[in-house]
Design a protein around this motif. Sequence first.
Motif, PDB file in Angstrom:
ATOM      1  N   LEU A 279      -3.244 -10.124  18.522  1.00 52.43           N
ATOM      2  CA  LEU A 279      -3.513  -9.620  17.181  1.00 52.43           C
ATOM      3  C   LEU A 279      -2.241  -9.227  16.449  1.00 52.43           C
ATOM      4  O   LEU A 279      -2.170  -9.282  15.222  1.00 52.43           O
ATOM      5  CB  LEU A 279      -4.463  -8.418  17.247  1.00 52.43           C
ATOM      6  N   THR A 280      -1.229  -8.822  17.201  1.00 53.40           N
ATOM      7  CA  THR A 280       0.029  -8.420  16.591  1.00 53.40           C
ATOM      8  C   THR A 280       0.664  -9.570  15.817  1.00 53.40           C
ATOM      9  O   THR A 280       1.337  -9.364  14.799  1.00 53.40           O
ATOM     10  CB  THR A 280       1.007  -7.904  17.664  1.00 53.40           C
ATOM     11  N   PHE A 281       0.416 -10.790  16.279  1.00 49.75           N
ATOM     12  CA  PHE A 281       1.064 -11.941  15.649  1.00 49.75           C
ATOM     13  C   PHE A 281       0.118 -12.762  14.770  1.00 49.75           C
ATOM     14  O   PHE A 281       0.563 -13.657  14.060  1.00 49.75           O
ATOM     15  CB  PHE A 281       1.663 -12.847  16.738  1.00 49.75           C
ATOM     16  N   LEU A 282      -1.184 -12.465  14.799  1.00 48.12           N
ATOM     17  CA  LEU A 282      -2.116 -13.218  13.967  1.00 48.12           C
ATOM     18  C   LEU A 282      -1.970 -12.811  12.500  1.00 48.12           C
ATOM     19  O   LEU A 282      -1.805 -11.625  12.186  1.00 48.12           O
ATOM     20  CB  LEU A 282      -3.549 -12.955  14.415  1.00 48.12           C
ATOM     21  N   PRO A 283      -2.029 -13.745  11.551  1.00 49.67           N
ATOM     22  CA  PRO A 283      -1.955 -13.398  10.122  1.00 49.67           C
ATOM     23  C   PRO A 283      -3.207 -12.636   9.693  1.00 49.67           C
ATOM     24  O   PRO A 283      -4.274 -12.793  10.277  1.00 49.67           O
ATOM     25  CB  PRO A 283      -1.865 -14.763   9.443  1.00 49.67           C
ATOM     26  N   THR A 284      -3.074 -11.798   8.673  1.00 45.37           N
ATOM     27  CA  THR A 284      -4.196 -11.028   8.149  1.00 45.37           C
ATOM     28  C   THR A 284      -4.362 -11.343   6.666  1.00 45.37           C
ATOM     29  O   THR A 284      -3.536 -12.035   6.068  1.00 45.37           O
ATOM     30  CB  THR A 284      -3.957  -9.524   8.333  1.00 45.37           C
ATOM     31  N   SER A 285      -5.404 -10.819   6.080  1.00 45.65           N
ATOM     32  CA  SER A 285      -5.641 -11.014   4.644  1.00 45.65           C
ATOM     33  C   SER A 285      -5.655  -9.671   3.927  1.00 45.65           C
ATOM     34  O   SER A 285      -6.376  -9.482   2.948  1.00 45.65           O
ATOM     35  CB  SER A 285      -6.960 -11.748   4.414  1.00 45.65           C
ATOM     36  N   TYR A 286      -4.829  -8.738   4.419  1.00 45.65           N
ATOM     37  CA  TYR A 286      -4.756  -7.403   3.834  1.00 45.65           C
ATOM     38  C   TYR A 286      -3.303  -6.981   3.655  1.00 45.65           C
ATOM     39  O   TYR A 286      -2.395  -7.530   4.285  1.00 45.65           O
ATOM     40  CB  TYR A 286      -5.464  -6.377   4.730  1.00 45.65           C
ATOM     41  N   VAL A 287      -3.097  -5.998   2.780  1.00 45.49           N
ATOM     42  CA  VAL A 287      -1.801  -5.334   2.648  1.00 45.49           C
ATOM     43  C   VAL A 287      -2.050  -3.831   2.706  1.00 45.49           C
ATOM     44  O   VAL A 287      -3.193  -3.372   2.640  1.00 45.49           O
ATOM     45  CB  VAL A 287      -1.086  -5.708   1.335  1.00 45.49           C
ATOM     46  N   ILE A 288      -0.968  -3.082   2.830  1.00 41.31           N
ATOM     47  CA  ILE A 288      -1.060  -1.630   2.945  1.00 41.31           C
ATOM     48  C   ILE A 288      -0.413  -0.986   1.722  1.00 41.31           C
ATOM     49  O   ILE A 288       0.689  -1.365   1.327  1.00 41.31           O
ATOM     50  CB  ILE A 288      -0.359  -1.138   4.221  1.00 41.31           C
ATOM     51  N   GLN A 289      -1.116  -0.034   1.127  1.00 37.90           N
ATOM     52  CA  GLN A 289      -0.539   0.767   0.050  1.00 37.90           C
ATOM     53  C   GLN A 289      -0.195   2.139   0.609  1.00 37.90           C
ATOM     54  O   GLN A 289      -1.002   2.745   1.318  1.00 37.90           O
ATOM     55  CB  GLN A 289      -1.525   0.910  -1.110  1.00 37.90           C
ATOM     56  N   GLN A 290       1.004   2.614   0.280  1.00 36.74           N
ATOM     57  CA  GLN A 290       1.440   3.920   0.765  1.00 36.74           C
ATOM     58  C   GLN A 290       2.293   4.594  -0.307  1.00 36.74           C
ATOM     59  O   GLN A 290       2.750   3.931  -1.247  1.00 36.74           O
ATOM     60  CB  GLN A 290       2.245   3.764   2.057  1.00 36.74           C
ATOM     61  N   PRO A 291       2.489   5.915  -0.217  1.00 38.05           N
ATOM     62  CA  PRO A 291       3.298   6.598  -1.231  1.00 38.05           C
ATOM     63  C   PRO A 291       4.690   5.998  -1.328  1.00 38.05           C
ATOM     64  O   PRO A 291       5.324   5.688  -0.310  1.00 38.05           O
ATOM     65  CB  PRO A 291       3.349   8.041  -0.708  1.00 38.05           C
ATOM     66  N   GLY A 292       5.134   5.808  -2.574  1.00 38.21           N
ATOM     67  CA  GLY A 292       6.461   5.268  -2.823  1.00 38.21           C
ATOM     68  C   GLY A 292       7.403   6.347  -3.341  1.00 38.21           C
ATOM     69  O   GLY A 292       7.061   7.547  -3.331  1.00 38.21           O
ATOM     70  N   PRO A 293       8.575   5.958  -3.826  1.00 38.47           N
ATOM     71  CA  PRO A 293       9.542   6.932  -4.339  1.00 38.47           C
ATOM     72  C   PRO A 293       8.973   7.738  -5.516  1.00 38.47           C
ATOM     73  O   PRO A 293       8.114   7.262  -6.261  1.00 38.47           O
ATOM     74  CB  PRO A 293      10.716   6.064  -4.795  1.00 38.47           C
ATOM     75  N   VAL A 294       9.463   8.960  -5.662  1.00 35.74           N
ATOM     76  CA  VAL A 294       9.076   9.852  -6.753  1.00 35.74           C
ATOM     77  C   VAL A 294      10.289  10.045  -7.667  1.00 35.74           C
ATOM     78  O   VAL A 294      11.401  10.277  -7.185  1.00 35.74           O
ATOM     79  CB  VAL A 294       8.594  11.210  -6.205  1.00 35.74           C
ATOM     80  N   TYR A 295      10.061   9.961  -8.976  1.00 40.12           N
ATOM     81  CA  TYR A 295      11.153  10.080  -9.939  1.00 40.12           C
ATOM     82  C   TYR A 295      10.843  11.184 -10.946  1.00 40.12           C
ATOM     83  O   TYR A 295       9.755  11.238 -11.515  1.00 40.12           O
ATOM     84  CB  TYR A 295      11.367   8.761 -10.689  1.00 40.12           C
ATOM     85  N   ASP A 296      11.822  12.045 -11.175  1.00 39.63           N
ATOM     86  CA  ASP A 296      11.691  13.115 -12.156  1.00 39.63           C
ATOM     87  C   ASP A 296      12.119  12.584 -13.521  1.00 39.63           C
ATOM     88  O   ASP A 296      13.280  12.222 -13.714  1.00 39.63           O
ATOM     89  CB  ASP A 296      12.564  14.300 -11.734  1.00 39.63           C
ATOM     90  N   THR A 297      11.188  12.532 -14.478  1.00 35.98           N
ATOM     91  CA  THR A 297      11.538  11.995 -15.798  1.00 35.98           C
ATOM     92  C   THR A 297      12.537  12.893 -16.528  1.00 35.98           C
ATOM     93  O   THR A 297      13.144  12.457 -17.513  1.00 35.98           O
ATOM     94  CB  THR A 297      10.282  11.829 -16.668  1.00 35.98           C
ATOM     95  N   LEU A 298      12.706  14.129 -16.062  1.00 35.40           N
ATOM     96  CA  LEU A 298      13.697  15.029 -16.661  1.00 35.40           C
ATOM     97  C   LEU A 298      15.025  14.966 -15.927  1.00 35.40           C
ATOM     98  O   LEU A 298      15.976  15.649 -16.317  1.00 35.40           O
ATOM     99  CB  LEU A 298      13.179  16.474 -16.639  1.00 35.40           C
TER     100      LEU A 298
END
Length: 373
Positions: free
Chosen positions: A39-58
């Motif tokens: 299973l580690t090497f089999l292709p999948t049809s999903y992706v993972i969303q996770q928290p990304g970088p945070v930017y201060d607009t100020l």
Amino acid sequence: MTLFDENVTIAPAPRRRRSRRSQAGVWALLVALVVLLILTFLPTSYVIQQPGPVYDTLGSAASADGSQVPLISVDGAETYPTDGSLDLLTVQVVGNRERTPSWFELATAWFDPSRAVVPLDSVFPAGETTDQRNQESATMMVDSQKEATAAALTELGYDIGTKVTVVGLTDDSAAQGILQQGDVVETADGQPVTDAAALREIVTAGQDAPIRLEIERDGATQDVTVTPREVEEQGQSVWRVGVSLMADYDFPIDVSIQLNNVGGPSAGMMFALGIIDTLTPDDLTGGQRIAGTGTITADGTVGPIGGIRQKLYGAKDAGATWFLAPAANCDEVVGHVPDGLRVFSVSKLDDSLTVLQTIRDGGDLDALPTCGS
């Protein structure tokens, strides 16, 4: 006393045979390990969303050459010092069409509340390459910056000089031979056209009635008439002129937003708040760390975004205690708020400003709308 008798033979104890249950357990473990390896090497049809970088607009951000510059800078108007933080959140996608996460990676993400396993097609539409998606995302970011600037300056009383331009016609457009790319649509049946939605409302109200448009073409104003056509959209019959429009603005001051390698429209509201804070003497945040997300249009309407749960965890990890969420995303927020983070529901830019003012002044936070009331 005899310690050792050479005539006595000591035989080792007979080896106990493993029970059938033990043997079955060993084989089950081996099979599981083999399956996991496959299973580690089999292709999948999903992706993972996770928290990304945070930017201060100020705060500041890295420019194209790597140097730190203000994320928001203004030329042509007085600016004021700011305090606290107005954080915009991002979502990082693990995987793409060229390389999807393994089943093992998906399994670990499934049990992490800050991450989400989503179908590949929902993030990377079929027939679209990663490069194409990135280009579209970058275009949406540029558009969101313009809309945010328009919303902020309108809120502050500036005349932003809106222009709605034809950027394309559909193959079966009712405006074929009447409108062309580059035309500026000024009015429809005498009503100002400030964006695509304004024209759509006028067309919908009149259905098949001819629409008189006042346009600017090559510097000259002229009147044209277009009769809408009935078309199918998402299983419903609607009336359309068949043109793609883009709103542009003649801003009286120059607002620059510096944010590389971030795409999409979801930072619009936080851009607008950062611009307002930069251009006003009153501190919006009261020195506190406030995060938020949401698209925005020039009239200040805050719209829904994707990845709201990941952004909640991103805000919490960055140290924010307050979060501004689009009202349209509230159903995804309820029951998924990290401890220590308080979420307020907003649908207009004015709602966001009210929340900030209440936080800053120590007002009645319980009177503000939340995702759950």
